[in-house]
Design a protein around this motif. Structure first.
Motif, PDB file in Angstrom:
ATOM      1  N   HIS A  24       0.840  -1.205   0.000  1.00 30.94           N
ATOM      2  CA  HIS A  24       0.000   0.000   0.000  1.00 30.94           C
ATOM      3  C   HIS A  24       0.874   1.255   0.000  1.00 30.94           C
ATOM      4  O   HIS A  24       2.003   1.246   0.506  1.00 30.94           O
ATOM      5  CB  HIS A  24      -0.956   0.017   1.218  1.00 30.94           C
ATOM      6  CG  HIS A  24      -1.923   1.155   1.156  1.00 30.94           C
ATOM      7  ND1 HIS A  24      -1.696   2.350   1.815  1.00 30.94           N
ATOM      8  CD2 HIS A  24      -3.086   1.313   0.460  1.00 30.94           C
ATOM      9  CE1 HIS A  24      -2.703   3.181   1.545  1.00 30.94           C
ATOM     10  NE2 HIS A  24      -3.564   2.577   0.730  1.00 30.94           N
ATOM     11  N   TYR A  26       0.996   3.764   1.794  1.00 27.87           N
ATOM     12  CA  TYR A  26       1.416   4.318   3.090  1.00 27.87           C
ATOM     13  C   TYR A  26       2.600   3.571   3.704  1.00 27.87           C
ATOM     14  O   TYR A  26       3.031   3.915   4.810  1.00 27.87           O
ATOM     15  CB  TYR A  26       0.268   4.250   4.102  1.00 27.87           C
ATOM     16  CG  TYR A  26      -0.937   5.109   3.835  1.00 27.87           C
ATOM     17  CD1 TYR A  26      -0.893   6.194   2.970  1.00 27.87           C
ATOM     18  CD2 TYR A  26      -2.146   4.842   4.468  1.00 27.87           C
ATOM     19  CE1 TYR A  26      -2.027   6.968   2.743  1.00 27.87           C
ATOM     20  CE2 TYR A  26      -3.272   5.621   4.255  1.00 27.87           C
ATOM     21  CZ  TYR A  26      -3.205   6.683   3.388  1.00 27.87           C
ATOM     22  OH  TYR A  26      -4.327   7.452   3.177  1.00 27.87           O
ATOM     23  N   ASP A  40      -3.429   1.915  -4.125  1.00 27.93           N
ATOM     24  CA  ASP A  40      -4.443   2.169  -3.104  1.00 27.93           C
ATOM     25  C   ASP A  40      -5.244   0.884  -2.884  1.00 27.93           C
ATOM     26  O   ASP A  40      -4.935  -0.161  -3.495  1.00 27.93           O
ATOM     27  CB  ASP A  40      -5.316   3.374  -3.501  1.00 27.93           C
ATOM     28  CG  ASP A  40      -6.142   3.140  -4.770  1.00 27.93           C
ATOM     29  OD1 ASP A  40      -6.183   2.003  -5.272  1.00 27.93           O
ATOM     30  OD2 ASP A  40      -6.748   4.113  -5.256  1.00 27.93           O
ATOM     31  N   SER A  41      -6.281   0.961  -2.060  1.00 25.40           N
ATOM     32  CA  SER A  41      -7.038  -0.254  -1.731  1.00 25.40           C
ATOM     33  C   SER A  41      -7.654  -0.886  -2.978  1.00 25.40           C
ATOM     34  O   SER A  41      -7.678  -2.110  -3.111  1.00 25.40           O
ATOM     35  CB  SER A  41      -8.180   0.067  -0.773  1.00 25.40           C
ATOM     36  OG  SER A  41      -7.749   0.888   0.255  1.00 25.40           O
ATOM     37  N   MET A  64      -6.975  -5.227   3.954  1.00 25.78           N
ATOM     38  CA  MET A  64      -6.411  -5.371   2.608  1.00 25.78           C
ATOM     39  C   MET A  64      -5.932  -6.811   2.393  1.00 25.78           C
ATOM     40  O   MET A  64      -6.138  -7.405   1.336  1.00 25.78           O
ATOM     41  CB  MET A  64      -5.242  -4.399   2.417  1.00 25.78           C
ATOM     42  CG  MET A  64      -5.684  -2.954   2.486  1.00 25.78           C
ATOM     43  SD  MET A  64      -4.304  -1.803   2.481  1.00 25.78           S
ATOM     44  CE  MET A  64      -5.182  -0.241   2.570  1.00 25.78           C
ATOM     45  N   TYR A 112     -17.429   0.306   2.845  1.00 24.78           N
ATOM     46  CA  TYR A 112     -16.050   0.690   2.526  1.00 24.78           C
ATOM     47  C   TYR A 112     -15.202  -0.572   2.718  1.00 24.78           C
ATOM     48  O   TYR A 112     -15.469  -1.354   3.639  1.00 24.78           O
ATOM     49  CB  TYR A 112     -15.654   1.780   3.543  1.00 24.78           C
ATOM     50  CG  TYR A 112     -14.419   2.594   3.240  1.00 24.78           C
ATOM     51  CD1 TYR A 112     -13.913   2.724   1.959  1.00 24.78           C
ATOM     52  CD2 TYR A 112     -13.775   3.269   4.283  1.00 24.78           C
ATOM     53  CE1 TYR A 112     -12.786   3.507   1.717  1.00 24.78           C
ATOM     54  CE2 TYR A 112     -12.649   4.055   4.046  1.00 24.78           C
ATOM     55  CZ  TYR A 112     -12.162   4.159   2.756  1.00 24.78           C
ATOM     56  OH  TYR A 112     -11.057   4.922   2.523  1.00 24.78           O
ATOM     57  N   ASN A 114     -12.586  -0.772   4.077  1.00 24.05           N
ATOM     58  CA  ASN A 114     -12.014  -0.686   5.435  1.00 24.05           C
ATOM     59  C   ASN A 114     -13.004  -1.273   6.444  1.00 24.05           C
ATOM     60  O   ASN A 114     -13.525  -0.585   7.324  1.00 24.05           O
ATOM     61  CB  ASN A 114     -11.714   0.772   5.812  1.00 24.05           C
ATOM     62  CG  ASN A 114     -10.694   1.431   4.903  1.00 24.05           C
ATOM     63  OD1 ASN A 114     -10.705   1.208   3.701  1.00 24.05           O
ATOM     64  ND2 ASN A 114      -9.828   2.253   5.469  1.00 24.05           N
ATOM     65  N   SER A 129     -12.196   4.441  -1.545  1.00 22.12           N
ATOM     66  CA  SER A 129     -12.203   5.900  -1.675  1.00 22.12           C
ATOM     67  C   SER A 129     -12.097   6.312  -3.150  1.00 22.12           C
ATOM     68  O   SER A 129     -12.393   7.445  -3.499  1.00 22.12           O
ATOM     69  CB  SER A 129     -11.047   6.502  -0.875  1.00 22.12           C
ATOM     70  OG  SER A 129      -9.834   5.942  -1.317  1.00 22.12           O
ATOM     71  N   HIS A 176      -6.706  10.778   9.455  1.00 18.42           N
ATOM     72  CA  HIS A 176      -7.268  11.854   8.630  1.00 18.42           C
ATOM     73  C   HIS A 176      -8.063  12.864   9.446  1.00 18.42           C
ATOM     74  O   HIS A 176      -8.289  13.986   8.996  1.00 18.42           O
ATOM     75  CB  HIS A 176      -8.117  11.258   7.500  1.00 18.42           C
ATOM     76  CG  HIS A 176      -7.265  10.589   6.461  1.00 18.42           C
ATOM     77  ND1 HIS A 176      -6.812   9.291   6.605  1.00 18.42           N
ATOM     78  CD2 HIS A 176      -6.722  11.054   5.303  1.00 18.42           C
ATOM     79  CE1 HIS A 176      -6.056   8.983   5.564  1.00 18.42           C
ATOM     80  NE2 HIS A 176      -5.980  10.028   4.761  1.00 18.42           N
ATOM     81  N   HIS A 199      -7.759  13.667   0.844  1.00 15.72           N
ATOM     82  CA  HIS A 199      -8.372  12.331   0.895  1.00 15.72           C
ATOM     83  C   HIS A 199      -9.790  12.464   1.457  1.00 15.72           C
ATOM     84  O   HIS A 199     -10.014  13.244   2.392  1.00 15.72           O
ATOM     85  CB  HIS A 199      -7.516  11.406   1.784  1.00 15.72           C
ATOM     86  CG  HIS A 199      -7.840   9.959   1.573  1.00 15.72           C
ATOM     87  ND1 HIS A 199      -8.895   9.348   2.210  1.00 15.72           N
ATOM     88  CD2 HIS A 199      -7.264   9.011   0.788  1.00 15.72           C
ATOM     89  CE1 HIS A 199      -8.941   8.069   1.819  1.00 15.72           C
ATOM     90  NE2 HIS A 199      -7.959   7.841   0.957  1.00 15.72           N
ATOM     91  N   GLU A 201     -11.378  10.778   3.502  1.00 16.80           N
ATOM     92  CA  GLU A 201     -11.549  10.445   4.920  1.00 16.80           C
ATOM     93  C   GLU A 201     -11.379  11.693   5.805  1.00 16.80           C
ATOM     94  O   GLU A 201     -11.586  11.634   7.014  1.00 16.80           O
ATOM     95  CB  GLU A 201     -10.545   9.371   5.355  1.00 16.80           C
ATOM     96  CG  GLU A 201     -10.886   7.992   4.804  1.00 16.80           C
ATOM     97  CD  GLU A 201      -9.861   6.939   5.142  1.00 16.80           C
ATOM     98  OE1 GLU A 201      -8.989   7.189   5.998  1.00 16.80           O
ATOM     99  OE2 GLU A 201      -9.910   5.855   4.546  1.00 16.80           O
ATOM    100  N   SER A 215      -8.504   9.375  -3.838  1.00 16.01           N
ATOM    101  CA  SER A 215      -7.897   8.236  -3.148  1.00 16.01           C
ATOM    102  C   SER A 215      -6.382   8.445  -3.237  1.00 16.01           C
ATOM    103  O   SER A 215      -5.921   9.331  -3.970  1.00 16.01           O
ATOM    104  CB  SER A 215      -8.272   6.921  -3.838  1.00 16.01           C
ATOM    105  OG  SER A 215      -7.503   6.753  -5.018  1.00 16.01           O
ATOM    106  N   THR A 216      -5.611   7.613  -2.553  1.00 18.34           N
ATOM    107  CA  THR A 216      -4.163   7.841  -2.575  1.00 18.34           C
ATOM    108  C   THR A 216      -3.594   7.704  -3.989  1.00 18.34           C
ATOM    109  O   THR A 216      -2.823   8.548  -4.444  1.00 18.34           O
ATOM    110  CB  THR A 216      -3.439   6.901  -1.591  1.00 18.34           C
ATOM    111  OG1 THR A 216      -3.769   5.549  -1.891  1.00 18.34           O
ATOM    112  CG2 THR A 216      -3.824   7.213  -0.163  1.00 18.34           C
TER     113      THR A 216
HETATM  114  P1  13P Z   1      -6.796   4.458  -0.274  1.00 18.37           P
HETATM  115  O1  13P Z   1      -7.634   3.323  -0.812  1.00 18.37           O
HETATM  116  O2  13P Z   1      -7.162   5.789  -0.847  1.00 18.37           O
HETATM  117  O3  13P Z   1      -5.349   4.153  -0.416  1.00 18.37           O
HETATM  118  O4  13P Z   1      -7.128   4.606   1.265  1.00 18.37           O
HETATM  119  C1  13P Z   1      -6.917   3.565   2.162  1.00 18.37           C
HETATM  120  C2  13P Z   1      -6.867   4.022   3.511  1.00 18.37           C
HETATM  121  O5  13P Z   1      -6.837   3.278   4.440  1.00 18.37           O
HETATM  122  C3  13P Z   1      -6.847   5.460   3.707  1.00 18.37           C
HETATM  123  O6  13P Z   1      -6.629   5.742   4.985  1.00 18.37           O
END
Ligand code: 13P
Ligand code: SF4
Length: 310
Positions: A24, A26, A40-41, A64, A112, A114, A129, A176, A199, A201, A215-216
């Motif tokens: 990912h 991050y 991203d996700s 994920m 989501y 998440n 996202s 966020h 973002h 969030e 999204s990222t």
């Molecule tokens: P993304 O899908 O935009 O990467 O976001 C995942 C996430 O956990 C954002 O905090």
């Protein structure tokens, strides 16, 4: 072991085991640099659905890795640190979800990604996202139970005529949530020509200051395509590191240097190495939950793919 030595050993182990490193945005830079695929996700879910490797090592948070496991029942999916658990994903309990479904029997359930697999198993469709408004608008139902992120629900509500019911009422991402409109406004004043990428969030007042809500991975696409030379970024700091590395001629100002997702950062190069060496930690989703969760994830991928083709 030094970073270079560890990295070399990881590459060797990946080859020996026909393993793919899905990472990912991050993650720590040294892990990003070893990725076979980074995103991203939505990217990670899409890619894990078609990856050729026998083994997937998912460097991201638990939901994920669960998504990759649900999409790949015949493969082994590993996570370097099993404690990399997104707190937001735990905010929607089955009890709250089932109660809301009873109360709104005609509503569609859009979750989501998440979320935990057991919650996804109760959903009609998932979203990320990168595609949330598109997923919601593709459904027939006029009422949508949407969770767990309240800010993403707010973002979607502004892009649909349907009624969005957030579930729970106050689901949030602690990373966020720390961005404030005042922080963004200050940076905008200092860099008036910068494009502002936020973002979804983030809180509504912060989203309202965005040039683009992304999204990222959408941030990366926008930064590459944009004629702007400066960008103000409101998301986790790992994304800023990737943006800088891949856009050397442009300048990226994080709204807060301290926006760090501790759970994402639990993975280290050492843990990636031991995960591959010892084939740990295996991510398992009970088959009956996986089957139902898969239907919701597949439906999202189908709607997203359809829109990309249109
Ligand atoms: P993304 O899908 O935009 O990467 O976001 C995942 C996430 O956990 C954002 O905090
Ligand atoms: Fe979860 Fe927030 Fe971390 Fe993303 S940044 S994984 S939503 S805690």
């Amino acid at each position: 072991m030094q970073v270079a030595e560890l990295s070399r050993k990881i590459v060797e182990l990946k080859r020996e085991q026909n393993a793919a490193l899905l990472v990912h945005n991050y993650q720590r830079t040294e892990i990003q640099l070893l990725a076979d695929y980074m995103g991203d996700s939505l990217d990670l879910a899409r890619h894990s659905a078609k990856v050729g490797a026998d083994l997937i090592l998912l460097c991201g948070v638990n939901f994920m890795a669960e998504t990759a496991a649900v999409l790949n029942p015949e493969k082994t999916v590993l996570i370097p640190d099993p404690e990399a658990k997104c707190p937001m994903a735990e905010q929607l309990s089955l009890e709250v979800l089932r109660e809301a479904k009873k109360k709104h029997p005609d509503a569609a359930v859009v979750l989501y990604v998440n979320t935990l697999a057991e919650a996804k198993a109760e959903a009609d469709v998932c979203c990320t996202s990168a595609n949330a408004p598109q997923i919601v608008n593709a459904l027939d139902e006029g009422e949508i139970l949407f969770g767990p992120d309240k800010n993403l629900a707010w973002y979607v509500q502004r892009r649909t005529d349907k009624k969005i019911i957030p579930l729970p009422e106050d689901g949030y991402c602690y990373v966020h949530r720390i961005f404030s409109a005042a922080d963004v406004a200050l940076l905008k004043e200092k860099y008036p020509r910068a494009e502002v990428l936020i973002h979804p969030e983030c809180d509504p007042e912060v989203q309202n200051l965005a040039d683009h809500i992304c999204s990222t991975s959408q941030m990366l696409v926008r930064a590459k395509a944009s004629p702007a030379k400066q960008f103000i970024i409101a998301t986790e700091i790992g994304m800023v590191e990737r943006l800088r590395r891949e856009n050397p001629g442009k300048e990226f100002m994080p709204v807060l240097e301290t926006a760090i997702c501790e759970q994402m950062k639990k993975h280290t190069l050492e843990k990636v190495y031991s995960a591959l060496r010892d084939k740990k930690y295996v991510v398992k989703v009970p088959p009956e939950i996986a089957k139902k969760a898969r239907a919701a994830i597949d439906r999202m991928l189908e709607i997203s793919g359809r829109a990309a083709r249109d």
